[in-house]
Scaffold this motif. Structure first.
Motif, short mmCIF file in Angstrom:
data_model
loop_
_atom_site.label_atom_id
_atom_site.label_comp_id
_atom_site.label_asym_id
_atom_site.label_seq_id
_atom_site.Cartn_x
_atom_site.Cartn_y
_atom_site.Cartn_z
N MET A 131 0.81 -1.24 0.19
CA MET A 131 -0.16 0.01 0.00
C MET A 131 0.94 1.26 -0.01
SD MET A 131 -2.98 0.93 2.51
CE MET A 131 -3.70 -0.70 2.58
N LEU A 132 1.92 1.10 0.88
CA LEU A 132 2.83 2.31 0.99
C LEU A 132 3.63 2.53 -0.27
CD1 LEU A 132 4.12 1.65 4.55
CD2 LEU A 132 3.09 3.93 3.74
N ASP A 133 4.04 1.42 -1.08
CA ASP A 133 4.61 1.37 -2.37
C ASP A 133 3.94 2.08 -3.44
OD1 ASP A 133 6.90 0.06 -1.46
OD2 ASP A 133 6.13 -1.89 -2.08
N GLU A 134 2.78 1.55 -3.27
CA GLU A 134 1.74 2.20 -4.47
C GLU A 134 1.16 3.80 -4.18
OE1 GLU A 134 -1.70 -0.56 -3.91
OE2 GLU A 134 -0.74 -2.04 -5.15
N ALA A 135 1.27 4.00 -2.97
CA ALA A 135 1.06 5.53 -2.62
C ALA A 135 2.22 6.41 -2.83
CB ALA A 135 0.41 5.55 -1.25
N ALA A 136 3.43 5.84 -3.12
CA ALA A 136 4.85 6.36 -3.34
C ALA A 136 5.19 7.10 -1.76
CB ALA A 136 4.80 7.51 -4.25
N VAL A 137 4.92 6.39 -0.57
CA VAL A 137 5.28 7.08 0.58
C VAL A 137 6.48 5.93 1.19
CG1 VAL A 137 4.65 7.32 2.85
CG2 VAL A 137 2.80 7.70 1.20
N SER A 138 7.62 6.78 1.24
CA SER A 138 8.71 6.19 1.70
C SER A 138 8.53 5.80 3.39
CB SER A 138 10.02 7.01 1.54
OG SER A 138 9.82 8.08 2.27
N TYR A 139 8.97 4.49 3.51
CA TYR A 139 8.81 4.07 4.79
C TYR A 139 10.18 3.42 5.40
CZ TYR A 139 7.67 -0.34 2.30
OH TYR A 139 7.66 -1.20 1.53
N ARG A 140 10.27 3.42 6.84
CA ARG A 140 11.27 2.67 7.45
C ARG A 140 10.68 1.44 8.21
NH1 ARG A 140 15.51 5.87 8.46
NH2 ARG A 140 15.60 7.94 7.90
N ILE A 141 11.18 0.24 8.04
CA ILE A 141 10.68 -0.82 8.72
C ILE A 141 11.56 -0.82 10.09
CG2 ILE A 141 10.71 -3.59 8.71
CD1 ILE A 141 10.69 -3.19 5.81
N VAL A 142 10.68 -1.11 11.16
CA VAL A 142 11.25 -1.04 12.33
C VAL A 142 10.89 -2.33 13.02
CG1 VAL A 142 11.24 0.16 14.75
CG2 VAL A 142 10.80 1.40 12.78
N LEU A 143 11.94 -3.20 13.52
CA LEU A 143 11.88 -4.46 14.28
C LEU A 143 11.49 -4.08 15.69
CD1 LEU A 143 14.28 -6.81 12.46
CD2 LEU A 143 11.81 -6.54 12.05
N THR A 144 10.48 -4.41 16.47
CA THR A 144 10.29 -4.16 17.73
C THR A 144 10.39 -5.32 18.66
OG1 THR A 144 7.76 -4.77 17.62
CG2 THR A 144 8.40 -2.53 17.03
N LYS A 145 10.61 -5.18 20.07
CA LYS A 145 10.75 -6.27 20.78
C LYS A 145 12.08 -6.91 20.60
CE LYS A 145 5.76 -6.38 21.58
NZ LYS A 145 4.42 -7.33 21.70
N SER A 146 12.94 -6.29 20.08
CA SER A 146 14.19 -7.00 19.67
C SER A 146 15.05 -7.84 21.10
CB SER A 146 15.35 -6.14 19.06
OG SER A 146 15.46 -5.19 19.93
N ASP A 147 14.46 -7.38 22.15
CA ASP A 147 15.31 -7.88 23.41
C ASP A 147 14.44 -9.16 23.79
OD1 ASP A 147 12.98 -6.29 23.85
OD2 ASP A 147 13.13 -6.54 25.94
N LYS A 148 13.42 -9.62 22.98
CA LYS A 148 12.85 -10.66 23.45
C LYS A 148 13.18 -12.09 22.68
CE LYS A 148 9.81 -8.11 25.84
NZ LYS A 148 9.85 -8.10 27.13
#
Length: 200
Positions: A131-148
């Motif tokens: 959806m973001l690709d199609e809307a041409a909105v750049s985005y960052r992927i954030v991995l959460t809970k990396s301590d788990k």
């Protein structure tokens, strides 16, 4: 900047309720229970600001937070996706609101796609990325809970997500590893978002 004014402004069930598009916006997206509220609190250095707006009936709305005095940019908390039991009409309403916001908000500077480190990318994450690709909105992927999870498992998830991100034109190549509980990666992500919002 976030050590100054950060305030919940409003919840918008439709785009017409959004504030005037006068400052840049950063949108946050993620599955339900991905840790979005915890990340928002960590990024803004507030213990409960993300929960301030969570009242019955607002879970399907865009929650807006203002940063700075005067306001320099806004954080837009989009409703969590991946409702296994939600009625089809509710899901369609959510998708319509988010899709319209992403395509029609001229001040949207960046989006974050939050992914649980323990589970990696799921189909609904991929749908959001598309959806973001199609809307041409750049985005960052954030991995959460990396301590788990164990370090080896985290490395494996990171590599898989990074490889898949390369196939998406609007995705940043850098994958952010974060833990709201331990503070891992929060300062770097915060600095990145401020730069995203304020760099012309």
């Amino acid at each position: 900047m976030v050590s100054g004014r950060v305030e919940f402004l409003l919840s918008a069930p439709q785009l017409r309720f959004l504030p005037e598009p006068t400052v840049p916006e950063i949108a946050l997206a993620g599955r339900s229970n991905v840790g979005k509220s915890s990340l928002l609190n960590a990024l803004t250095m507030r213990k409960g600001i993300a929960r301030a707006s969570v009242t019955p009936g607002r879970t399907q709305e865009l929650n807006i937070f203002e940063v700075g005095e005067p306001t320099r940019f806004r954080l837009v908390d989009m409703p969590g996706y991946g409702f296994a039991k939600a009625p089809k009409s509710v899901v369609e309403k959510w998708q319509g609101l988010v899709r319209t916001y992403l395509r029609g908000r001229p001040v949207l500077a960046r989006a974050l796609v939050l992914v649980d480190s323990r589970h990696g990318l799921k189909d609904n994450d991929r749908a959001m990325m598309k959806m973001l690709d199609e809307a041409a909105v750049s985005y960052r992927i954030v991995l959460t809970k990396s301590d788990k999870i164990k370090a080896s498992a985290l490395t494996e998830t990171h590599e898989k997500v990074a490889a898949e991100a390369k196939k998406h034109p609007a995705a940043f190549p850098e994958i952010h590893l974060t833990s709201a509980e331990k503070g891992q990666g929060i300062a770097h992500l915060r600095a990145s978002l401020v730069a995203d919002a304020l760099t012309p």
